[in-house]
Design a protein around this motif. Structure first.
Motif, short mmCIF file in Angstrom:
data_model
loop_
_atom_site.label_atom_id
_atom_site.label_comp_id
_atom_site.label_asym_id
_atom_site.label_seq_id
_atom_site.Cartn_x
_atom_site.Cartn_y
_atom_site.Cartn_z
N ASN A 29 26.86 -66.25 -34.24
CA ASN A 29 27.15 -65.97 -35.65
C ASN A 29 25.87 -65.69 -36.42
N SER B 176 36.39 -57.19 -29.93
CA SER B 176 36.28 -57.67 -31.31
C SER B 176 34.93 -57.37 -31.94
N ASP C 94 33.58 -58.13 -35.71
CA ASP C 94 32.61 -59.22 -35.85
C ASP C 94 31.36 -58.76 -36.60
N THR D 221 32.35 -64.56 -35.66
CA THR D 221 33.05 -64.38 -34.39
C THR D 221 34.53 -64.70 -34.57
N HIS D 222 35.38 -63.73 -34.20
CA HIS D 222 36.81 -63.86 -34.48
C HIS D 222 37.66 -64.25 -33.28
#
Length: 354
Positions: free
Chosen positions: A160, A234, A238, A244-245
């Motif tokens: 992240n 993703s 992101d 972060t998903h």
């Protein structure tokens, strides 16, 4: 098992020392007298946080510079003393006279949970509360879980941070292997735990809520793909949203009644019964798996429950081999529980009752 507690400068409690019965202890007193504050202090000792406030500073008694909670714990190694003190914005702890590396050191020997009037939020609110409770259960029956969970949290934090960086794409890739490896193990251990837990939960939920109540586990990314593939799929989102998903940090538990989300089907009282069934099923599962015996705190169990539901809940609790600490405004709130020791509390002062 918690045999004694000493509390200083916590909420409305200036000083309190109590010895607990090995099976059940009742705490009687008016509203706002300090009953819930005592349970909150015990919970803080076992979890390193409150179940009512996210900020430890708010737990200090007005005008105090610190608060301290010290417990005596009966373990297979004999009696151990554990303590946490919060002062100058920091919480420090000791176990058996030694400094601790983290709250997990105390939590390992003092597994405890609470059923309070706000327990319905487990069903009603978002996934964070359910995920935290699930992980508490996994931690106590899967010894390797904590290491993988810490490793995953570190990789997630670094990924992240890289997503927020202007030149973070290389760093994102650098943390991907650890993220996926640790994440896969966290997911595997959670999924295994939930499978062990389900029969206990569904049996208790059938008694407390009704037939057709089931538990599902959602891992935090599509079931048909590997975590690395889901992460790649993703990445555009992101990078755009700088977080972060997909991954175990998005995992959730689902409570279903006849295949429909329970939150859409049941009343507030039934939500409380459903959440209680989940917590009790964890304690029952722990016993079945040979884990450390637990302490269960009940904060005014009669709140928001009719007589029929309260009776069913107390009957189920009586069958769980846990130490009980129960609060109530009236003696009738303890009806159905064989109380071994009683205390009366008034304005934060606790006195044993004969």
């Amino acid at each position: 098992m918690l045999t004694a507690i000493t509390v200083e400068n916590f909420r409305c409690i200036e000083h309190a020392s109590l010895d607990f019965d090995s099976r059940s202890t009742g705490i009687l007193g008016d509203n706002a007298s300090g009953k819930t504050s005592l349970l909150e202090a015990i919970y803080f000792l076992g979890h390193g946080r409150s179940f009512r406030s996210a900020q430890a500073e708010k737990l200090k008694r007005e005008g105090a510079s610190f608060f301290r909670v010290v417990g005596r714990i009966a373990t297979h190694r004999g009696l151990l003393t554990a303590g946490l003190e919060h002062t100058q914005g920091r919480t420090q702890g000791q176990l058996a006279g030694q400094g601790i590396s983290g709250i997990a050191d105390i939590a390992e020997v003092l597994p405890l949970q609470i059923i309070d009037p706000g327990v319905h939020r487990l069903v009603e609110e978002g996934s964070a509360r359910r995920r935290r409770l699930m992980d508490w259960g996994v931690f106590h029956v899967k010894r390797e879980f904590l290491g993988y969970w810490r490793r995953y949290q570190r990789a997630l934090s670094q990924r992240n941070a890289a997503l927020r960086s202007a030149h973070g794409e290389e760093l994102i890739q650098a943390w991907e292997q650890d993220f996926c490896a640790a994440g896969a193990e966290v997911d595997r251990l959670r999924a295994h735990y939930v499978e062990e837990l389900k029969p206990h939960f569904e049996s208790l939920a059938a008694r407390l809520v009704g037939p057709g109540t089931t538990l599902t586990y959602r891992r935090g990314w599509p079931a048909e793909v590997e975590l690395r593939e889901a992460l790649h799929d993703s990445i555009s989102r992101d990078l755009r949203l700088k977080t972060t998903h997909v991954g175990p940090h998005r995992a959730d538990l689902g409570f279903l009644i006849d295949g429909t989300p329970a939150r859409d089907r049941v009343s507030r009282g039934q939500q409380k019964m459903l959440a209680a069934a989940f917590i009790l099923s964890q304690l029952q599962c722990h016993t079945a798996l040979g884990a450390v015996p637990t302490t269960l705190m009940l904060d005014d169990p009669a709140a928001e429950l009719d007589v029929d539901n309260l009776g069913k809940l107390l009957l189920a609790i009586a069958e769980i081999p846990s130490q009980l600490i129960v609060t109530s405004v009236h003696e009738r709130g303890l009806k159905g529980i064989e109380i071994g020791r009683r205390f009366h509390v008034k304005q934060g002062n606790f006195e044993p009752m004969v």
